[in-house]
Design an enzyme around this catalytic site. Structure first.
Site, PDB file in Angstrom:
ATOM      1  N   GLY A 148      40.198  77.074  32.881  1.00 33.28           N
ATOM      2  CA  GLY A 148      41.440  76.629  33.672  1.00 33.28           C
ATOM      3  C   GLY A 148      41.211  75.274  34.413  1.00 33.28           C
ATOM      4  CB  SER A 149      39.652  72.219  33.738  1.00 31.95           C
ATOM      5  OG  SER A 149      40.173  71.703  32.601  1.00 31.95           O
ATOM      6  CG  ASN A 150      44.661  71.221  31.489  1.00 34.08           C
ATOM      7  OD1 ASN A 150      45.074  70.049  31.945  1.00 34.08           O
ATOM      8  ND2 ASN A 150      44.063  71.397  30.581  1.00 34.08           N
ATOM      9  NE  ARG A 180      50.290  87.884  17.730  1.00 33.74           N
ATOM     10  CZ  ARG A 180      49.335  87.260  18.021  1.00 33.74           C
ATOM     11  NH1 ARG A 180      49.290  86.307  19.211  1.00 33.74           N
ATOM     12  NH2 ARG A 180      48.364  87.000  17.186  1.00 33.74           N
ATOM     13  CG  MET A 205      42.399  79.339  24.018  1.00 34.37           C
ATOM     14  SD  MET A 205      43.320  77.908  23.869  1.00 34.37           S
ATOM     15  CE  MET A 205      42.493  77.220  21.970  1.00 34.37           C
ATOM     16  NE  ARG A 206      46.778  87.984  21.293  1.00 36.74           N
ATOM     17  CZ  ARG A 206      47.225  89.272  21.352  1.00 36.74           C
ATOM     18  NH1 ARG A 206      47.583  89.643  22.567  1.00 36.74           N
ATOM     19  NH2 ARG A 206      46.985  89.956  20.178  1.00 36.74           N
ATOM     20  CG  HIS A 230      48.308  70.292  21.072  1.00 38.77           C
ATOM     21  ND1 HIS A 230      48.001  71.477  20.883  1.00 38.77           N
ATOM     22  CD2 HIS A 230      48.339  69.440  20.442  1.00 38.77           C
ATOM     23  CE1 HIS A 230      47.207  71.264  19.726  1.00 38.77           C
ATOM     24  NE2 HIS A 230      47.409  69.746  19.340  1.00 38.77           N
ATOM     25  CG  ASP A 272      60.925  81.063  18.264  1.00 37.39           C
ATOM     26  OD1 ASP A 272      61.893  81.469  17.841  1.00 37.39           O
ATOM     27  OD2 ASP A 272      60.221  81.242  19.562  1.00 37.39           O
ATOM     28  CD  GLU A 312      43.520  68.093  27.893  1.00 39.62           C
ATOM     29  OE1 GLU A 312      43.940  69.234  28.312  1.00 39.62           O
ATOM     30  OE2 GLU A 312      42.883  67.812  27.170  1.00 39.62           O
TER      31      GLU A 312
END
Ligand code: GRF
Length: 203
Positions: free
Chosen positions: A11-13, A64, A89-90, A108, A141, A173
């Site tokens: 979680g650095s961002n 999901r 990451m999902r 991204h 989407d 970032e």
């Protein structure tokens, strides 16, 4: 604006967003951090800042959609105006994307539309690019396809490896994401379908 951050790792961002939001003049406050991984390091970091931090373990859900419904339920308890994906990451289904349409953004590590997907640093080096960069975009989407809000570019240096390129990019970032979130939170930029629109100057 009330902002919830979704993470999967260190979680650095997220930390950069928390830092920016400490400025009382910043137009957003981080009201919660959630993760699909209960052991995500960023959850402990958020808790140290006194920010509610919860793991919603994807392994506990049948599929999901069930996980996303649980995530929505936990998230909406914090009444977020904006959702920030930060190292999340999902892949999200249209169910989740639709629920937060127009108010969910992601960072991204490439200059989209170039290099969507994973392993961007390796691919940039492989392609012999002389510049690299990061993009904050509205989430739609299609993965890594949404309207672009802001971008930052860095140079690729001789002898760069994927690791040190990634580390140099992270510094960009951590400046870009707070800047992009400010643009969305203060209404400067909004999503209009497939476009990111700069609001008319308000006189
Ligand atoms: C960063 O490169 C970010 O662009 C990508 O995930 C990586 C790790 O981010 N989405 P963080 O340190 O977990 O914020």
């Amino acid at each position: 604006k009330r902002v919830a951050v979704l993470i999967s790792g260190r979680g650095s961002n997220m930390s950069a967003l928390i830092g920016a939001a400490m400025d009382p003049s910043y137009p957003a406050e981080i009201v919660a951090v959630l993760s699909n991984k209960p052991d995500a390091g960023g959850l402990a970091t958020a808790a140290r800042y006194g920010i509610p931090a919860e793991g919603v373990d994807q392994r506990l859900f049948l599929d999901r959609a069930a996980h996303e419904r649980a995530l929505i339920e936990r998230l909406d308890a914090y009444r977020p105006d904006i959702i920030c994906l930060a190292g999340y990451m999902r892949l999200l289904t249209p169910l989740f994307v639709g629920h937060y349409a127009g108010r969910m953004i992601n960072i991204h590590p490439s200059l989209l539309p170039l290099f969507p997907g994973l392993h961007t640093h390796e691919r940039v080096l492989e392609a012999g690019m002389r510049i690299h960069g990061c993009t904050v975009h509205f989430v739609t989407d299609d993965m890594d396809e949404g309207p672009i809000i802001a971008q930052a570019a860095i140079t690729v240096e001789r002898g760069d490896t994927p690791d040190n390129l990634a580390n140099r990019l992270l510094r960009a970032e951590h400046r870009l994401y707070p800047h992009a979130l400010r643009l969305v939170a203060d209404g400067t930029v909004r999503q209009d379908g497939g476009r990111a629109v700069i609001a008319e100057s308000r006189g």
